[in-house]
Design an enzyme around this catalytic site. Structure first.
Site, PDB file in Angstrom:
ATOM      1  CE  LYS A  22       5.157   0.287  -0.420  1.00  0.00           C
ATOM      2  NZ  LYS A  22       3.980  -0.306  -0.026  1.00  0.00           N
TER       3      LYS A  22
ATOM      4  CE  LYS B 174      -0.752  -4.932  -1.531  1.00  0.00           C
ATOM      5  NZ  LYS B 174      -1.892  -4.404  -2.234  1.00  0.00           N
TER       6      LYS B 174
ATOM      7  CB  SER C 121       2.213  -3.289   0.908  1.00  0.00           C
ATOM      8  OG  SER C 121       0.657  -3.341   0.842  1.00  0.00           O
TER       9      SER C 121
END
Ligand code: NAD
Length: 297
Positions: A243, A175, A100
């Site tokens: 993140k 995502k 990701s």
């Protein structure tokens, strides 16, 4: 054992990469892996794979190279430079990056790889460690249709819902939206847990009935035991969700989309991390709510 299936190189055998690569071995694919931890390389070899001592060694004969590392800097580190994938892979190889990362990193990687005759799709996943083990991940793909079609049989050994979302980077954008929804959902569940416990309601009974109604969710199903047992072994680390909240808030700002609730939850994730909980599972957002509610944790 010889096989007519494509030869796979797997880079990044962490919480997700290890069980996913093992599912490919079970499906008959030859898998050669490289990762930073020796115990993970030993685990791959024990499962029937081949452990390599470098990225170059892992990718040199591979038809398909799957990458599953933490974030954009690691994807760039494994892809570029003399020891990286692009310098050492065969022409015509297909990279499936399942990490990701920022959509822009995926777009740049596809462009740079194309100059070397290497194809790339971005294919991040949702479903967590359990989804990886059970091969029921949702996989959101960005890239060319022909490359998606070629990757599909491999992805079908890893997941259940596999969708081409658009051009390079689109998988990552979807995502990012996934991570927004998951974080906000966990936060809402955590707030409900503290509210229910402080109200003296049986938590197990409450979560069971909530999960059968409109408040139910995959998050609640998967994380209920973490909440009940205060078991925050990762799973999906707060560091990684931090993140991802950075990716989604940044990407949303770039397109002019307001994420007011997401921005607050991003701050709560950041605060949890700043308090030393970055290595815990993201269900540990419960600890942040407990601290805000005056509980010692
Ligand atoms: P992890 O930290 O457990 O594993 C990452 C692996 O990458 C490690 O084994 C490490 O050795 C390897 N790595 C890092 N730098 C490397 C390098 N230079 N060369 C070779 N290997 C290198 O992380 P994870 O939980 O498996 O997550 C991987 C990715 O999947 C992340 O982008 C994460 O956001 C995403 N993801 C994780 C989950 C989850 O539940 N854990 C769910 C969906 C998506």
């Amino acid at each position: 054992m010889s096989s007519n299936l494509p030869k796979i190189a797997w880079i990044g055998l962490g919480i997700m990469g290890s069980p996913m690569s093992e599912n490919l071995l079970k499906a008959g694919y030859p898998v050669t892996g490289f990762t930073l931890e020796q115990d993970k390389l030993d685990r791959l070899a024990k499962a029937g794979g081949t452990s390599a001592s470098s990225i170059a060694e892992a990718v040199k004969d591979a038809d398909v190279i799957i990458t599953m590392v933490p974030a954009s800097p690691q994807v760039e580190a494994i892809s570029y430079g003399p020891a990286g994938i692009l310098e050492n892979a065969k022409q015509g190889a297909l990279i499936i990056d399942m990490s990701s990362i920022t959509p822009q990193t995926s777009v740049d990687l596809a462009k740079n790889a194309k100059e070397k005759g290497i194809r790339v799709i971005d294919a991040p996943v949702s479903g967590g460690e359990a989804g990886a083990i059970e091969a029921v991940l949702s996989i959101m793909v960005g890239g060319e249709k022909a490359d998606f079609d070629e990757a599909l049989p491999i992805l079908e050994a890893l997941g259940k819902t596999i969708v081409l979302c658009g051009p390079h980077g689109s998988g990552q954008t979807v995502k990012a939206a996934n991570q927004l929804i998951v974080a906000v959902n966990i936060q809402a569940c955590a707030e409900a847990v503290v509210f229910l416990e402080k109200s003296g309601v049986d938590l197990q009974a409450a979560l069971d009935v909530l999960n059968g109604g409109l408040a139910g969710s995959t998050v609640l199903t998967r994380k209920k035991d973490n909440f009940l047992n205060r078991d925050f072994k990762p799973g999906f680390r707060i560091d990684l969700h931090h993140k991802d909240m950075g990716i989604v808030t940044d990407a949303a700002r770039n397109v002019g989309a307001a994420l007011p609730v997401g921005a607050v939850v991003a701050q709560l994730v950041a605060s949890l991390r700043a308090q030393g909980d970055g290595g815990l599972d993201h269900s540990a957002l419960l600890r942040a709510v407990e601290r805000l509610s005056g509980q010692q944790v």
